[in-house]
Design an enzyme around this catalytic site. Sequence first.
Site, mmCIF file in Angstrom:
data_model
loop_
_atom_site.group_PDB
_atom_site.id
_atom_site.type_symbol
_atom_site.label_atom_id
_atom_site.label_comp_id
_atom_site.label_asym_id
_atom_site.label_seq_id
_atom_site.Cartn_x
_atom_site.Cartn_y
_atom_site.Cartn_z
ATOM 1 N N PRO A 23 0.784 -1.820 -0.090
ATOM 2 C CA PRO A 23 -0.128 -0.309 0.074
ATOM 3 C C PRO A 23 0.916 1.727 -0.316
ATOM 4 O O PRO A 23 1.479 1.062 0.635
ATOM 5 C CB PRO A 23 -0.666 -0.291 1.861
ATOM 6 C CG PRO A 23 0.612 -1.070 2.147
ATOM 7 C CD PRO A 23 0.683 -2.043 1.464
ATOM 8 N N MET A 24 0.300 2.384 -0.644
ATOM 9 C CA MET A 24 1.087 3.366 -1.502
ATOM 10 C C MET A 24 -0.189 4.230 -0.857
ATOM 11 O O MET A 24 -0.354 4.992 -1.890
ATOM 12 C CB MET A 24 2.087 3.308 -2.157
ATOM 13 C CG MET A 24 3.633 2.394 -1.684
ATOM 14 S SD MET A 24 4.834 2.807 -2.905
ATOM 15 C CE MET A 24 4.359 1.952 -4.359
ATOM 16 N N GLN A 46 -6.749 -0.918 2.943
ATOM 17 C CA GLN A 46 -5.715 -1.169 4.505
ATOM 18 C C GLN A 46 -6.727 0.178 4.663
ATOM 19 O O GLN A 46 -7.065 0.764 4.618
ATOM 20 C CB GLN A 46 -4.424 -0.861 3.505
ATOM 21 C CG GLN A 46 -3.710 -1.024 5.453
ATOM 22 C CD GLN A 46 -2.255 -0.109 5.303
ATOM 23 O OE1 GLN A 46 -2.418 1.407 4.871
ATOM 24 N NE2 GLN A 46 -1.820 -0.440 5.735
ATOM 25 N N CYS A 66 2.130 3.431 9.562
ATOM 26 C CA CYS A 66 2.240 4.590 9.076
ATOM 27 C C CYS A 66 2.998 6.028 9.685
ATOM 28 O O CYS A 66 2.295 6.056 11.226
ATOM 29 C CB CYS A 66 0.758 5.059 8.581
ATOM 30 S SG CYS A 66 1.394 7.317 7.556
ATOM 31 N N LYS A 103 -0.604 -4.463 8.748
ATOM 32 C CA LYS A 103 0.602 -4.385 8.478
ATOM 33 C C LYS A 103 1.667 -3.135 9.670
ATOM 34 O O LYS A 103 1.122 -2.602 10.094
ATOM 35 C CB LYS A 103 0.967 -3.989 7.093
ATOM 36 C CG LYS A 103 2.226 -2.945 7.004
ATOM 37 C CD LYS A 103 1.778 -2.653 5.268
ATOM 38 C CE LYS A 103 3.064 -2.218 4.719
ATOM 39 N NZ LYS A 103 3.926 -0.903 5.133
ATOM 40 N N GLY A 123 10.246 -3.449 2.317
ATOM 41 C CA GLY A 123 11.409 -2.798 2.378
ATOM 42 C C GLY A 123 12.823 -3.162 1.653
ATOM 43 O O GLY A 123 13.296 -4.612 1.992
ATOM 44 N N GLY A 183 7.352 -1.996 -2.423
ATOM 45 C CA GLY A 183 6.270 -0.294 -2.876
ATOM 46 C C GLY A 183 6.762 0.264 -3.779
ATOM 47 O O GLY A 183 6.461 0.601 -5.189
ATOM 48 N N ARG A 184 8.310 1.264 -3.479
ATOM 49 C CA ARG A 184 8.353 1.730 -4.083
ATOM 50 C C ARG A 184 9.286 1.303 -5.547
ATOM 51 O O ARG A 184 9.621 2.177 -6.376
ATOM 52 C CB ARG A 184 9.640 2.600 -3.282
ATOM 53 C CG ARG A 184 8.859 3.893 -2.071
ATOM 54 C CD ARG A 184 9.998 4.361 -1.097
ATOM 55 N NE ARG A 184 10.675 2.684 -0.842
ATOM 56 C CZ ARG A 184 11.506 2.816 0.098
ATOM 57 N NH1 ARG A 184 12.568 4.016 0.673
ATOM 58 N NH2 ARG A 184 12.428 1.924 0.920
HETATM 59 C C1 LIG Z 1 4.765 6.933 -0.536
HETATM 60 C C2 LIG Z 1 4.396 5.729 0.076
HETATM 61 C C3 LIG Z 1 3.518 5.657 0.658
HETATM 62 C C4 LIG Z 1 3.164 4.959 1.633
HETATM 63 N N1 LIG Z 1 1.578 4.396 1.884
HETATM 64 C C5 LIG Z 1 1.666 3.431 2.910
HETATM 65 C C6 LIG Z 1 0.028 3.283 3.617
HETATM 66 O O1 LIG Z 1 -0.711 3.650 2.807
HETATM 67 N N2 LIG Z 1 0.530 2.410 4.138
HETATM 68 C C7 LIG Z 1 1.206 1.390 4.765
HETATM 69 O O2 LIG Z 1 1.023 -0.007 5.326
HETATM 70 N N3 LIG Z 1 2.359 0.994 4.165
HETATM 71 C C8 LIG Z 1 2.869 2.806 3.670
HETATM 72 N N4 LIG Z 1 3.921 3.022 2.741
HETATM 73 C C9 LIG Z 1 4.539 2.043 3.553
HETATM 74 C C10 LIG Z 1 5.525 0.710 2.472
HETATM 75 O O3 LIG Z 1 3.795 0.522 2.119
HETATM 76 C C11 LIG Z 1 5.990 0.358 2.457
HETATM 77 O O4 LIG Z 1 6.298 -0.405 3.758
HETATM 78 C C12 LIG Z 1 7.578 1.025 2.301
HETATM 79 O O5 LIG Z 1 7.569 1.373 1.855
HETATM 80 C C13 LIG Z 1 8.978 -0.127 2.632
HETATM 81 O O6 LIG Z 1 9.314 -1.106 1.031
HETATM 82 P P1 LIG Z 1 9.600 -0.478 -0.145
HETATM 83 O O7 LIG Z 1 10.889 -0.443 0.086
HETATM 84 O O8 LIG Z 1 9.593 -2.047 -0.893
HETATM 85 O O9 LIG Z 1 8.447 0.943 -0.555
HETATM 86 C C14 LIG Z 1 4.063 3.727 2.270
HETATM 87 C C15 LIG Z 1 5.424 4.153 1.712
HETATM 88 C C16 LIG Z 1 5.400 5.379 0.296
HETATM 89 C C17 LIG Z 1 6.617 5.585 -0.124
#
Ligand SMILES: Cc1cc2nc3c(=O)[nH]c(=O)nc-3n(C[C@H](O)[C@H](O)[C@H](O)COP(=O)(O)O)c2cc1C
Length: 347
Positions: free
Chosen positions: A20-21, A77, A107, A146, A208, A230-231
């Site tokens: 989720p992002m 979520q 968050c 989460k 992560g 995510g990213r």
């Molecule tokens: C722009 C952005 C928005 C995010 N929004 C959420 C969210 O709404 N809910 C959540 O559980 N995590 C959120 N995250 C965290 C990501 O889901 C993820 O756990 C985190 O970025 C680490 O994973 P990654 O390295 O694959 O990005 C967000 C991350 C980013 C960068």
Amino acid sequence: MIKPYAIRNITVQPGLVLSPMSGVTTRAFRRLIKESNPGAVGLVVSEFVSVEGMTRGSRRTLEMMRFSEDERPFCVQIFGYDVDRMRDAALMVQDSGADVVDINCGCPAPKVVKRGGGCELMRQPSHLLQIVREVRKAVSIPLTLKMRSGWDDGTRNALELSKMVVSEGVEALAVHGRTRAQLYRGEADWSIVESIAETVSVPVLGSGDVVDRRSAEARLTGKVAGLFIGRASIWNPLVFREIVSGTPSALKGNEPLMLSLLFRYADLLREDFPESSCAGKLKQLASQMCRGAPWRKQLLTLNSLGEQLRLLELVRNGDFPGAANTPTFPTINDESDYQSFQHQDPS
Ligand SMILES: Cc1cc2nc3c(=O)[nH]c(=O)nc-3n(C[C@H](O)[C@H](O)[C@H](O)COP(=O)(O)O)c2cc1C
């Protein structure tokens, strides 16, 4: 290489989840990712949705729960603090037809934690348990959660909390191996993900810094059931199929592929958003995905989708003034570059 896992009767196949992002994983983005990675995305999750907005009937908030049948299995979520609103919102998720409801305990944004939600719930275990209990009693669909590794270095309590919430009926966990204090800095600590996976009886997914096949293999160890991505999906929307197939990045230096992703994204955005909101969302993807392209900078100056599409047409037809310059695309899976994309704190 990526095995499936099950959340009760739902098979997540393969065990790769679009994380989720907020502001990113809208229906349009999720559909782009699903269709660009056929068979390689096991589960997609909505942006976090405010239980305050949901239970007060905010149209914009309710819109965030909308999904297409081809997105299944689909998880919504929710985030918030108030027990009754969390329960009622979870019921609304169930009524919407979503497959899974997930509670956000990760968050870090001040706006969210100040009101008791997101990662703040990790500092209030008894309140969190009350939420889990009430939600569990209310909904029959699978319930997941989460979280982060903890609040800060002194309070890495994810293992302890995992045991507690699982004993109250949470059916899968995702753990982002950073503390709230870390935000998105440093490296995610996957040892905590592994130890939780060793300990609890439900699937544990890690989150992560998974950016490609190599980093996926390195993190999918022990009893870790799957990976949240995510990213990297903004850097490289094809990352899921590349992890599954083991092929290197198809996007690198591939301008036609980039353009087709941008055109398709524009179409998907138009289905759900007014023109005025589409331009920002297209830029969000282009700014990460098109690094090195000679037209990227100009695209990012344009504030209307129409103008953006006109520019992309010129590029596609070879009429962009800089088209003669061969684009020099960076390696999009370079982890150090990747770290530079920080979560835009919404507060
Ligand atoms: C722009 C952005 C928005 C995010 N929004 C959420 C969210 O709404 N809910 C959540 O559980 N995590 C959120 N995250 C965290 C990501 O889901 C993820 O756990 C985190 O970025 C680490 O994973 P990654 O390295 O694959 O990005 C967000 C991350 C980013 C960068």
